[in-house]
Scaffold this active site. Sequence first.
Site, mmCIF file in Angstrom:
data_model
loop_
_atom_site.group_PDB
_atom_site.id
_atom_site.type_symbol
_atom_site.label_atom_id
_atom_site.label_comp_id
_atom_site.label_asym_id
_atom_site.label_seq_id
_atom_site.Cartn_x
_atom_site.Cartn_y
_atom_site.Cartn_z
ATOM 1 N N ARG A 29 0.820 -1.217 0.000
ATOM 2 C CA ARG A 29 0.000 0.000 0.000
ATOM 3 C C ARG A 29 0.850 1.262 0.000
ATOM 4 N NH1 ARG A 29 -4.915 -0.102 3.970
ATOM 5 N NH2 ARG A 29 -5.171 1.822 2.792
ATOM 6 N N CYS A 30 2.166 1.112 0.152
ATOM 7 C CA CYS A 30 3.077 2.259 0.240
ATOM 8 C C CYS A 30 3.747 2.499 -1.109
ATOM 9 C CB CYS A 30 4.129 1.991 1.309
ATOM 10 S SG CYS A 30 5.467 3.181 1.359
ATOM 11 N N SER A 31 3.636 3.706 -1.624
ATOM 12 C CA SER A 31 4.220 4.013 -2.934
ATOM 13 C C SER A 31 5.742 3.886 -2.915
ATOM 14 C CB SER A 31 3.811 5.410 -3.395
ATOM 15 O OG SER A 31 4.314 6.398 -2.517
ATOM 16 N N ARG B 30 6.520 0.205 -3.114
ATOM 17 C CA ARG B 30 6.300 -0.303 -4.480
ATOM 18 C C ARG B 30 7.442 0.141 -5.388
ATOM 19 N NH1 ARG B 30 1.022 1.520 -3.330
ATOM 20 N NH2 ARG B 30 1.282 3.267 -4.766
#
Length: 114
Positions: free
Chosen positions: A9-11, A14
Site C-alpha cells: 500500500r506504500c508508494s 512499491r
Amino acid sequence: MIIIYHNPRCSKSREGVKVLEASGKDFKVREYLKDPLSEDELTSLLQKLNMSPIELVRTEEKIWKEEYRDRDLSDKELIRVMVENPKLIQRPVVEKEGAAIVGRPSSNIERLLS
C-alpha cells in the site's frame, strides 16, 4: 539473498520493488504486515541497518502519536512495540548479505545492490 520488507500500500515500497525488478537480481518480497518480524529478526535487522530502534519508527503514524510518543521506552520496548505494530516500521527495508538499508530514497537500494 536480497529481501525487501514490503508494504504494497506504500508508494515508496512499491518503488523499491520496481528498483529490485529492474536490477535483474533475484530477491524475495516479505510483506511484513502479513508476515511480521519476530523480536530476534527485528533486532538482527536493526544491527544490519546500523540504526537504533527509534530511528526505524514511523513517528508520524497515528498509533505512535496516540500511544507511544510521550513514553520513555527502552530499545527493547521499542522493538516489542514495532513487532506488535509492524505498521510503525519504516519502509521499505532492503537486506542483502549482512547489510540493510531503508529504501528512501530508492537510490539507497541502488547503492546497496552495487
